[in-house]
Motif scaffolding. Sequence first.
Motif, PDB file in Angstrom:
ATOM      1  N   ASP A   1       5.447  -1.108   8.857  1.00  0.00           N
ATOM      2  CA  ASP A   1       5.382  -2.178   9.836  1.00  0.00           C
ATOM      3  C   ASP A   1       4.882  -1.629  11.169  1.00  0.00           C
ATOM      4  OD1 ASP A   1       5.680  -4.409  11.359  1.00  0.00           O
ATOM      5  OD2 ASP A   1       7.844  -4.599  11.121  1.00  0.00           O
TER       6      ASP A   1
ATOM      7  N   ARG B   1       3.982  -5.304   4.545  1.00  0.00           N
ATOM      8  CA  ARG B   1       5.010  -4.959   5.529  1.00  0.00           C
ATOM      9  C   ARG B   1       6.172  -4.154   4.940  1.00  0.00           C
ATOM     10  NH1 ARG B   1       4.769 -10.186   4.327  1.00  0.00           N
ATOM     11  NH2 ARG B   1       6.582 -11.323   3.526  1.00  0.00           N
TER      12      ARG B   1
ATOM     13  N   TYR C   1       1.463  -3.526  12.850  1.00  0.00           N
ATOM     14  CA  TYR C   1       0.929  -4.633  12.066  1.00  0.00           C
ATOM     15  C   TYR C   1       1.509  -5.965  12.545  1.00  0.00           C
ATOM     16  CZ  TYR C   1      -1.070  -1.485   8.513  1.00  0.00           C
ATOM     17  OH  TYR C   1      -1.814  -0.539   7.853  1.00  0.00           O
TER      18      TYR C   1
ATOM     19  N   SER D   1      10.395  -0.804   9.473  1.00  0.00           N
ATOM     20  CA  SER D   1       9.915  -1.347   8.209  1.00  0.00           C
ATOM     21  C   SER D   1      10.687  -2.611   7.881  1.00  0.00           C
ATOM     22  CB  SER D   1      10.094  -0.340   7.069  1.00  0.00           C
ATOM     23  OG  SER D   1       9.205   0.730   7.170  1.00  0.00           O
TER      24      SER D   1
ATOM     25  N   LYS E   1      15.535  -5.486   8.456  1.00  0.00           N
ATOM     26  CA  LYS E   1      14.689  -4.513   9.158  1.00  0.00           C
ATOM     27  C   LYS E   1      15.437  -3.197   9.285  1.00  0.00           C
ATOM     28  CE  LYS E   1      12.024  -5.728  12.532  1.00  0.00           C
ATOM     29  NZ  LYS E   1      11.478  -6.179  13.858  1.00  0.00           N
TER      30      LYS E   1
ATOM     31  N   SER F   1       3.428  -9.551  12.199  1.00  0.00           N
ATOM     32  CA  SER F   1       4.770  -9.742  11.628  1.00  0.00           C
ATOM     33  C   SER F   1       4.749 -10.155  10.161  1.00  0.00           C
ATOM     34  CB  SER F   1       5.546 -10.781  12.449  1.00  0.00           C
ATOM     35  OG  SER F   1       4.870 -12.032  12.451  1.00  0.00           O
TER      36      SER F   1
END
Length: 421
Positions: A142, A138, A131, A180, A193, A133
């Motif tokens: 991700d 999200r 996907y 993710s 992250k 940013s």
Amino acid sequence: MTKRVLKTSLALAISAASLQSLAGGFAINEQSVSNMGTAYAGRSSSADDASTVFGNPAGMARLKREQVSGGVSLIYAQTEIDNASGSFAGSNDGDMVPFIGAPMAYYVKPLDDNWSFGLGLYVPFGLVTDYESDFQGRYYGDRSEVRVITLQPTLSYRFNEQLSIGFGPTINRIDGELTSAIKNPLPGAADGKVKIKGDDTALGYNLGVLFEVTPQTRFGLTYHSKVDYRLKGDTQVSGPGFVIGSSAGTYDASLELTTPESVDFSVTHALDANWNLYAGSSWTRWSRLEEIRAENRGVGGLLAGSLSSIAEPQNWHDTWAHALGLAYALNPQWTLRAGVAVDQSPTNNADRSPRIPTGDRNIFSLGAAWSPNADMTIDLAYSYLKEDDTQIDHVSASKGAYSATYKNTAHGLGAQVTYRF
């Protein structure tokens, strides 16, 4: 950053590692371009070339000459995301699946009038989703990249003119990488992250039976076994939202995963000298995937002692796929093919994730085979896949709410060359 926020994010990311490789809507179905032209109707009964090593190892008994088959299928998926809403701002472009290819290679050698040996290399599962940013969902997914590559040595035995059997162990290599975003609870602070990486090699098997009722009609039954994996790798936690003394760092991770068994049954019938009819059904035991349970070791800081075991429910269900196909021998050099198929999705509305927004699908295929001489055949095939619209609807205390309607389509284009010695 609270324990609850990071724990849930890690659990979802690890869960997605197996979901991507198992998703019915995204499982790689392209192990044979000659079968692709009929939407895989007759896959376990056609035995037209060396790709029968995967479709039905018993079919090797029908191949009277040593041969190799190799090719690739290219898959281009498209997604439209409509009616999106959520707790946080973001985009919903939908272009999250890049152009991917699935290679295949097979070899078959008759050993005598009864025994044949075969070897296959193919990709049964695989997907990349990435996907943008600032994707609005999200925190639920991700980037995902998972691949399974299988090597299958095989033997078949022909009892008589009607009955053949085949068996081959499968050596399966799985690897994946998942990321993710993690919502930072501090107002205006940047997200963190989490990245999960893991791999494993495990054994399974492929078993088939081929019964030729008459010279015009034959039935095939193929069983693909379950495969038990224990993925090992690491969990990396990073980002501006983490400070010294928190859980930023790299930790050992493991995940036990069983891919489900499947049964494929099909019939091939020659209507006359030019027309062949194919029909088939396959069943997959997706209900094995009730939950994903992951373990992390050596976690320190805020997560010390809190991630010894993580479980996430999935509640998938068993699925059926059905297909019908036709082949027409235009002349000794050209054969034309067409097929349609319907394929159920194993996911349910409550647990469906942006990582696997798949629904029930319909498939339409066209194919052609060109044999310039008795030693070579070139197969080409095209498939169009359209899924039912699916709904994503999640609410989480740590990641907020996200809901959207996904409209998925895909195009497949395959080319395969078979050479007979």
